[in-house]
Scaffold this active site. Structure first.
Site, PDB file in Angstrom:
ATOM      1  N   ASP A 306      17.679 -16.136 -23.171  1.00 28.63           N
ATOM      2  CA  ASP A 306      17.690 -17.378 -23.942  1.00 28.63           C
ATOM      3  C   ASP A 306      16.234 -17.811 -24.121  1.00 28.63           C
ATOM      4  O   ASP A 306      15.302 -17.246 -23.548  1.00 28.63           O
ATOM      5  CB  ASP A 306      18.536 -18.464 -23.265  1.00 28.63           C
ATOM      6  CG  ASP A 306      19.013 -19.513 -24.280  1.00 28.63           C
ATOM      7  OD1 ASP A 306      18.412 -19.618 -25.366  1.00 28.63           O
ATOM      8  OD2 ASP A 306      19.986 -20.239 -23.990  1.00 28.63           O
TER       9      ASP A 306
HETATM   10  C1  BGC Z   1      19.865 -22.101 -26.828  1.00 22.33           C
HETATM   11  C2  BGC Z   1      20.601 -20.894 -27.377  1.00 22.33           C
HETATM   12  C3  BGC Z   1      20.018 -20.508 -28.716  1.00 22.33           C
HETATM   13  C4  BGC Z   1      18.514 -20.271 -28.572  1.00 22.33           C
HETATM   14  C5  BGC Z   1      17.846 -19.856 -29.877  1.00 22.33           C
HETATM   15  C6  BGC Z   1      18.348 -21.955 -26.887  1.00 22.33           C
HETATM   16  O1  BGC Z   1      17.730 -23.148 -26.619  1.00 22.33           O
HETATM   17  O2  BGC Z   1      20.281 -22.317 -25.488  1.00 22.33           O
HETATM   18  O3  BGC Z   1      21.974 -21.201 -27.506  1.00 22.33           O
HETATM   19  O4  BGC Z   1      20.685 -19.369 -29.232  1.00 22.33           O
HETATM   20  O5  BGC Z   1      17.916 -21.474 -28.135  1.00 22.33           O
HETATM   21  O6  BGC Z   1      17.772 -20.890 -30.754  1.00 22.33           O
END
Ligand code: BGC
Length: 795
Positions: A306
Site C-alpha cells: 500500500d
Molecule cells: C489506500 C489504498 C489505495 C492506495 C493508492 C492508499 O492510501 O490505502 O486503498 O489503493 O492508497 O491510492
C-alpha cells in the site's frame, strides 16, 4: 474535485492442509485432490518462457526498476509532492516499473512512449489506479453493492469500471477491497462487502470476474489488486491504520476467506495492508505473504505494497530503511508503492550478499508475468477517447445496481392509512427535507472518480416523478456545523449554512404544509468516510438529529432516508419514524433509484451486509457471535432487555446485545413465508465429506411463498451452526443465499447445495476438518431465519 481531495481519499482448494489427515480420522490416500492452478495465464509455460528470456537480458538495476512504483499524478496518500521532475529520466533508465494516478491517453502515453522507445529493453509501464465503485460512471459504494446479495451486480460494476479504466490507459485497478469489516467506526467499511466471509467471498469472486473477464489479454479487461492483504478491517478500536490481533483460526476462517476466494478466481495481484497482524506487519509478513498466499494457495501474481507502507515499516519498528525494504521484499511484497526504498536500498544489499539475486529475479518475474499477460508488450498505448458522457446504457447499469442495493429497514403501518411506503397518491405533497436531498457529491459517495455533476439528486428525481409543485424542498441544515463545517469548506466542501435555527424552522414549516415529510439525512462522504474516516460517534452529524426530531414533532407522517457509507446509529429514528430506507451512497443515478423504491416502481430486495448498532459501544458488532457460558437470552431466545434484573450474564446492563437491524435484514412491499425446511440426506459420514473437495453433497431445501399482494424478490438465506465439536463455532454463519422472484401467492422450492467447503472448520492444529455432530440449519430472510432443520454427520 472534492471527492478526490487529500482529505477525502484517504484456493483450492482444499489446501494441502485440509487433506492432511487428522489423527483421529485417517483419510484414504485416493481422496487427495490436486490443487487447481488459480490463474492459468500467469502459470503458462509460453508466457513464462518469454519472461525468462527477458530476465536474462536485464541488469540488476533494471530488475529492481520493475519493483518500483510512483504516483505521478494526484496524491492518494502523504508525501508525494515534488518528486515528479525526474520521472522521464527514470523511465528512460528503466528505474520505474509502474505509476499510479496517471490517467488518460495523453498522460499514460507520455511515459509509455519513453519506456517503449527510449529505455534499453522497451518494457512497458504498468499504470495502476483506484477504481473503487466504477471509474467514470459511478455506481453505489461497494458496501451497497454487497447489500444486493447479488454477485451479478458486483460483476457488472467491475466490468463497467474495467471498460472505462482501460479506455483511459489504465490496465490495473486497486480493487476489489475484500477486507471483512465488522466495526462501523472504521471508515473503510464503505469499500468492503461488510461483516460476513461467505457473502464477501461470493462478491470478491464476482468483482474479480468482472474486472479480469477470465482473460487478462482482452482489450477491455484489467488486472485486479485485491486489497488490503490482510485483516486490515480488524483494526483495533476501529481506528484506521491501527494494529490487528486475532487467533490464526479467526484469521483463516473469517478474515482470509475472501482473499482466498479472489485468488482462486485468478486475481493477478494483491495489495499488502498497513496494519500489523499479531505483531508482524502485513507488509513484511512471511506467514500471510509467503506461507499462505504462495505456498498454500499457489498464487503466481505479485503483491504491491500500500501507499508508502514499506517505508512505514520503520515506524512499525522493525528496522531502518534498508532493513525494512529487505524484510518486505523477502516476505513477498514485490512492488514498493510510492516509497522508493526498493529503488534506493536493494541493489547494494544484493551486492553485499544480504539478499540473494534469485529473490530479485523471482520478484521481477512476477511483475513481468502480469505485464505480458495483459498484452502490454504488444499493445502498450492507449487510444485517445472522447470526453466522458454518461450514456443511457451506462445510466441504466448504475440505476439497476442502486435499485438492488437500497434496504427497506422499516415500514410500519401508520394508523388506518396503512404503510407510508410505497408512496401511493401521486397528488400528495411531499416535504423533501435534509442535506442529502439535493447534494450531488455526497450521494456520489466517497472515493469516486466520477463527476458529481452527473449525479441525479433525490430532489430532481422526485420533482420529475411527482411534479415540482408537489415537492416542498427545504434543506434544513448542513451535513456538518461548527468547526467541522469550516474545515470541510476549506477542503472543497460546501459553505456552512449560516443560520441553521432559521433553516430548520423553514423545514418544519414545509413539513406542516405537506401530506408527508421525506427526510434525507446522512454523513459527509467526502469528509468522514473511507480512508482515514474513522469515527467514535455514529449518530447523524451536525444538526441533522435536531432537524429530524423537529420534523417528527410536527405530527406529520415521516419517512427517513439514510444515505451513508457505514451503519449509523439510528436508534431514536427507529423508535419514532415509521418508515426508514438505507440508501448508502448510490452514485450517479441516486435520485432515480431512490424514487424507484419510494414509488414502488421497484420493490426493495436488498439486505444489510453489516449489522446496524443500537449504540456505538456495541462495535465491533456482527451476527456470527461465539457461544458464551452465560448467554444473555430469554427462554424464547430473544435478547435480554436492557432493564433486566438478571446479572452475571454476557450482556450490557444499559443496552440490548442484539443489533438494531441485523445482518441480512431488509423488507419488501410484499411478505414471504418459509415452510418445509429439509435435507435430502439425513446423515452423512465424515469421511465422505472430507473426501469431497469442492463438490456439493447435500441439498438443504425450503419452500418460499409470496404471502403478500405484489410481486417481489426475496434474498433467501441459509445459516448453519456446528455445535459440539473440538473448537467452538459461531452461533450462526451464512452458508448460502439466492434471490428468488415470486408473484403474489406463488411459491418456489429453493435448494442450497452444501459440502466440505461449507461444513469444515479449522481445528486447533489449523487443519480444515469435519467432525461427527448434528449440524443446525436455518433458512429465512435474514440472520434471524427460523425455518430449522438438521444434518447428522456421523463417524
Ligand atoms: C489506500 C489504498 C489505495 C492506495 C493508492 C492508499 O492510501 O490505502 O486503498 O489503493 O492508497 O491510492
Amino acid at each position: 474535485m472534492r471527492t478526490r481531495s487529500r482529505i477525502t481519499l484517504r484456493r483450492a482448494l482444499v489446501s494441502a492442509l485440509l487433506l492432511t489427515t487428522s489423527a483421529a480420522l485417517p483419510l484414504p490416500a485416493q481422496t487427495t485432490p490436486s490443487r487447481p492452478v488459480p490463474n492459468k495465464q500467469l502459470a503458462s509455460r509460453e508466457l513464462n518462457a518469454k519472461v525468462d528470456a527477458l530476465l536474462r537480458k536485464m541488469t540488476l538495476e533494471e530488475k529492481i526498476g520493475q519493483l518500483v512504483q510512483f504516483s505521478a499524478g494526484f496524491a492518494t496518500g502523504p508525501g508525494s509532492e515534488g518528486k515528479n521532475q525526474r520521472f522521464d529520466e527514470m523511465v528512460e533508465k528503466g528505474q520505474v516499473g509502474s505509476f499510479l494516478n496517471v490517467v488518460g491517453a495523453d498522460a499514460t502515453n507520455h511515459y509509455q512512449h519513453i519506456a517503449m522507445e527510449k529505455s534499453r529493453l522497451h518494457i512497458p509501464i504498468l499504470f495502476g489506479l483506484d477504481v473503487i465503485h466504477g471509474h467514470r460512471t459511478t455506481f453505489p459504494i461497494p458496501l451497497a453493492v454487497a447489500a444486493s446479495f447479488d454477485p451479478a451486480m458486483g460483476e457488472l460494476v467491475a466490468r463497467t469500471g474495467a471498460e472505462e479504466a482501460r479506455a483511459d490507459g489504465v490496465p490495473w485497478v486497486f480493487s476489489p477491497m475484500v477486507d471483512i469489516a465488522r466495526d462501523a467506526r472504521w471508515g473503510r467499511i464503505i469499500e468492503s462487502n461488510g461483516e460476513d466471509p461467505f457473502l464477501s467471498s461470493a462478491m470478491a469472486r464476482a468483482w474479480v470476474r468482472g474486472y479480469q473477464q477470465g482473460d487478462l489479454s482482452k482489450p477491455e479487461s484489467v488486472a485486479v489488486s485485491v486489497k488490503h492483504y490482510a485483516a486490515y478491517g480488524a483494526a483495533i478500536a476501529g481506528r484506521d491504520y491501527n494494529a490487528t490481533d486475532m487467533s490464526q483460526i479467526t484469521l483463516r476462517q473469517v478474515y482470509l476467506k475472501p482473499y482466498q476466494a479472489a485468488v482462486e478466481e485468478g486475481a493477478a495481484t494483491l495489495m499488502s495492508s498497513f496494519n500489523s497482524i499479531n505483531g508482524v506487519p502485513a507488509t513484511a509478513n512471511p506467514l500471510t505473504l509467503d506461507k499462505i498466499l504462495r505456498k498454500e494457495w499457489g498464487f503466481d501474481g505479485f503483491v504491491v505494497s500500500d501507499w508508502g507502507a514499506v517505508g512505514e515499516l520503520i515506524n512499525h519498528s522493525i528496522g531502518d530503511g534498508p532493513t525494512v525494504a529487505r524484510k518486505a521484499l523477502t516476505a513477498g511484497v514485490e512492488m514498493d508503492m510510492e516509497g522508493n526504498l526498493y529503488g534506493t536500498t536493494i541493489a547494494a544489499q544484493v551486492r553485499s550478499g544480504k539478499i540473494s539475486e534469485s529473490v530479485i529475479d523471482e520478484a521481477a518475474r512476477r511483475v513481468l508475468r502480469v505485464k505480458f499477460a495483459l498484452g502490454l508488450f504488444e499493445h502498450p498505448f492507449a487510444q485517445p477517447s472522447a470526453p466522458y458522457q454518461p450514456t443511457d446504457e451506462k445510466r441504466a447499469r448504475t440505476r439497476k445496481v442502486a435499485d438492488e442495493s437500497i434496504v427497506l429497514l422499516k415500514n410500519d403501518p401508520v394508523e388506518a392509512a396503512g404503510t407510508l411506503l410505497p408512496l401511493k397518491d401521486k397528488n400528495k405533497t411531499v416535504a423533501l427535507i435534509g442535506p442529502m436531498a439535493d447534494d450531488q457529491a455526497d450521494l456520489l459517495g466517497a472515493w469516486a472518480a466520477g463527476d458529481p455533476k452527473y449525479v441525479v439528486t433525490l430532489r430532481k428525481a422526485l420533482e420529475e416523478k411527482l411534479g415540482a409543485d408537489h415537492v416542498l424542498f427545504a434543506q434544513g441544515c448542513g451535513l456538518l456545523n461548527g468547526q467541522d463545517a469550516q474545515i470541510w469548506a476549506k477542503n472543497g466542501g460546501p459553505q456552512p449554512v449560516a443560520d441553521e435555527n432559521a433553516t430548520i424552522n423553514e423545514a418544519v414549516e414545509a413539513a406542516k404544509k405537506a401530506d408527508v415529510a421525506l427526510v434525507a439525512l446522512g454523513e459527509p462522504a467526502g469528509f468522514m468516510e473511507g480512508e482515514a474516516g474513522s469515527r467514535v460517534n455514529l449518530g447523524f452529524t451536525g444538526n441533522q438529529q435536531k432537524l429530524l426530531e423537529d420534523v417528527v414533532a410536527t405530527g406529520k407522517p415521516v419517512i427517513l432516508l439514510v444515505a451513508a457509507g457505514r451503519p449509523l446509529e439510528i436508534k431514536w429514528a427507529a423508535e419514532h419514524v415509521p418508515a426508514i430506507l438505507e440508501a448508502w451512497s448510490p452514485g450517479h443515478e441516486a435520485g432515480h433509484a431512490i424514487v424507484d423504491i419510494l414509488s414502488g416502481d421497484v420493490n426493495p430486495s436488498a439486505k444489510l451486509p453489516a449489522s446496524l448498532p443500537r449504540a456505538v459501544g456495541q462495535e465491533p458488532l456482527y451476527y456470527a457471535q461465539m457461544p458464551t457460558g452465560r448467554p444473555a437470552r430469554n427462554a424464547d431466545l430473544s435478547h435480554m432487555p436492557a432493564n433486566s434484573e438478571e446479572k452475571y450474564l454476557s450482556r450490557y446492563v444499559d443496552e440490548q446485545n442484539s443489533a438494531l437491524f441485523p445482518f441480512g435484514w431488509g423488507l419488501s412491499y410484499t411478505t414471504f413465508g418459509y415452510s418445509n425446511p429439509t435435507v435430502d440426506r439425513a446423515s452423512i459420514p465424515v469421511r465422505e465429506v472430507m473426501a469431497s473437495g469442492h463438490k456439493s453433497l447435500v441439498k438443504v431445501g425450503v419452500d418460499v411463498r409470496n404471502t403478500g399482494s405484489v410481486a417481489g424478490t426475496e434474498v433467501v438465506q441459509l445459516y448453519m451452526r456446528i455445535p459440539n465439536v473440538s473448537v467452538e463455532q459461531p452461533l450462526r454463519e451464512l452458508k448460502g443465499f439466492t434471490r428468488v422472484t415470486l408473484n403474489p401467492g406463488e411459491s418456489k422450492h429453493v435448494e442450497f447445495p452444501i459440502g466440505f467447503d461449507e461444513m469444515n472448520f479449522y481445528n486447533v492444529d489449523l487443519r480444515q476438518v469435519v467432525e461427527p455432530t448434528t449440524y443446525d440449519l436455518w433458512v429465512g430472510g435474514s440472520s434471524l431465519a427460523d425455518a430449522h432443520t438438521t444434518l447428522k454427520v456421523v463417524e
